[in-house]
Design an enzyme around this catalytic site. Sequence first.
Site, PDB file in Angstrom:
ATOM      1  N   VAL A  16       0.841  -1.202   0.000  1.00 21.67           N
ATOM      2  CA  VAL A  16       0.000   0.000   0.000  1.00 21.67           C
ATOM      3  C   VAL A  16       0.876   1.252   0.000  1.00 21.67           C
ATOM      4  O   VAL A  16       0.581   2.240  -0.680  1.00 21.67           O
ATOM      5  CB  VAL A  16      -0.977  -0.015   1.213  1.00 21.67           C
ATOM      6  N   CYS A 130     -10.550  -2.960   3.026  1.00 23.94           N
ATOM      7  CA  CYS A 130     -10.722  -2.959   1.568  1.00 23.94           C
ATOM      8  C   CYS A 130     -12.085  -3.501   1.132  1.00 23.94           C
ATOM      9  O   CYS A 130     -12.760  -2.917   0.276  1.00 23.94           O
ATOM     10  CB  CYS A 130      -9.604  -3.766   0.916  1.00 23.94           C
ATOM     11  N   HIS A 243      -9.843  -7.526  -5.562  1.00 23.05           N
ATOM     12  CA  HIS A 243     -10.851  -8.340  -4.873  1.00 23.05           C
ATOM     13  C   HIS A 243     -12.137  -8.370  -5.699  1.00 23.05           C
ATOM     14  O   HIS A 243     -12.450  -7.416  -6.417  1.00 23.05           O
ATOM     15  CB  HIS A 243     -11.226  -7.722  -3.527  1.00 23.05           C
TER      16      HIS A 243
HETATM   17  P1  A2P Z   1       9.440  -2.938   6.359  1.00 28.28           P
HETATM   18  O1  A2P Z   1       9.477  -3.054   4.876  1.00 28.28           O
HETATM   19  O2  A2P Z   1      10.622  -2.211   6.911  1.00 28.28           O
HETATM   20  O3  A2P Z   1       9.137  -4.230   7.057  1.00 28.28           O
HETATM   21  P2  A2P Z   1       3.006  -4.955   3.661  1.00 28.28           P
HETATM   22  O4  A2P Z   1       1.604  -4.723   4.168  1.00 28.28           O
HETATM   23  O5  A2P Z   1       3.120  -4.900   2.187  1.00 28.28           O
HETATM   24  O6  A2P Z   1       3.562  -6.214   4.250  1.00 28.28           O
HETATM   25  O7  A2P Z   1       3.896  -3.737   4.236  1.00 28.28           O
HETATM   26  C1  A2P Z   1       3.994  -3.417   5.602  1.00 28.28           C
HETATM   27  C2  A2P Z   1       4.700  -2.078   5.779  1.00 28.28           C
HETATM   28  O8  A2P Z   1       4.712  -1.770   7.177  1.00 28.28           O
HETATM   29  C3  A2P Z   1       6.151  -2.085   5.335  1.00 28.28           C
HETATM   30  O9  A2P Z   1       6.503  -0.815   4.856  1.00 28.28           O
HETATM   31  C4  A2P Z   1       6.871  -2.381   6.635  1.00 28.28           C
HETATM   32  O10 A2P Z   1       8.202  -1.934   6.671  1.00 28.28           O
HETATM   33  C5  A2P Z   1       6.054  -1.563   7.594  1.00 28.28           C
HETATM   34  N1  A2P Z   1       6.222  -2.037   8.971  1.00 28.28           N
HETATM   35  C6  A2P Z   1       6.001  -3.274   9.441  1.00 28.28           C
HETATM   36  N2  A2P Z   1       6.295  -3.330  10.769  1.00 28.28           N
HETATM   37  C7  A2P Z   1       6.680  -2.089  11.128  1.00 28.28           C
HETATM   38  C8  A2P Z   1       7.109  -1.479  12.347  1.00 28.28           C
HETATM   39  N3  A2P Z   1       7.182  -2.192  13.474  1.00 28.28           N
HETATM   40  N4  A2P Z   1       7.455  -0.174  12.338  1.00 28.28           N
HETATM   41  C9  A2P Z   1       7.384   0.548  11.200  1.00 28.28           C
HETATM   42  N5  A2P Z   1       6.987   0.041  10.011  1.00 28.28           N
HETATM   43  C10 A2P Z   1       6.649  -1.258   9.973  1.00 28.28           C
END
Ligand code: A2P
Length: 357
Positions: A16, A130, A243
Amino acid sequence: MSRDVNVAILGATGAVGKELLELLAERRFPLQELKLLASPRSAGSKIVFDGKEIIVEAVSDRSFEGVDIVLASAGGSTSKAWAKKAVAAGAVVIDNSSAFRLDDDVPLVVPEINPEAAATHQGIIANPNCTSILMGVAIYPLHQIQPIKRVVVSTYQSASGAGARAMEEAKTQAKDILDGKEPQAEILPYPIAFNLFPHNSPLNDQGYCEEEMKMVNETRKIFNAPELNVTATCVRVPILRAHSEAINLEFEQPFDVQQARELIETAPGVKLVEDWQSNYFPMPIDATGQDPVLVGRIRQDISHNCGLELWLCGDQIRKGAALNAIQIAELLLEKNLLTTSNSAVTDYSAVKKPSLL
Ligand code: A2P
């Protein structure tokens, strides 16, 4: 829009997050500064935006200083950890997670449906799930003409709903199966390639999963219709990012099918896709990358004279997540709502009919 603003994307490296970046550029969002935040895993990585490299930062206590709008899409626990800190630092948070959606003091907004709710925000505005957004934009035009009594919906949900890594996993599994290898499932609980399974979110005592209850509770909140009966069956299918939903609607009185078609044809955020001659209706491959939710197969329910059936496909990452969040951000600017004061907007009628799409 009044002025250029400082925006932070929390979760900028996710599926996203990447779409948010594309939409900010595509829609020429009036940016002054753009901050890209993610977990420490991504700190230091670079993302090109508008011809410039931006270094991704690990989110920290100082991340939100000077930020006007935070577009958060990093999961519920990350939003719970950071959203209120961002608000305390002066930002308005548009949160894509489920962390605050049902909180009484957090508006849950789909700009085509309830833009006026955005004006009540106290720092956090929630972006619905969504499935709720896609269904909401499709059925609200009908609900406005004649209140819906009951919704029975079945979803066909793509891998993108579980994030970028789930999409990669789906592709790897497909390749492995075609190569005669055993598919490995790590992000989703079971192999999704050449398979499908009921949505794997936690089940309640009545046997409904969390995803299904999101459709029930969020639709009621967005429509401001606490009595609306909604029942859902959510299924994960081997599709990458759009979806689909099969929806049965029950009204008090019969609903004219032709009128329903005309309403869908003119409503914002939806596009009527029906070619009955050649049996062509919305498909995920056509909805992928598109802003409008594609709606078709609108027909009388043969089992109930006050029932209507319809079918939709919508890009889960666009209107189902990133686009809706950007539209909320645009609404904040357009209606001067970048303040937590409820008195910022007085003219709801002007807000009610957005020209957002
Ligand atoms: P990162 O790429 O560093 O793990 P998706 O829904 O496609 O899996 O993406 C999740 C998003 O949320 C990614 O940008 C991920 O970063 C970020 N994210 C996941 N855990 C954390 C956290 N603890 N703090 C900040 N961002 C996070």
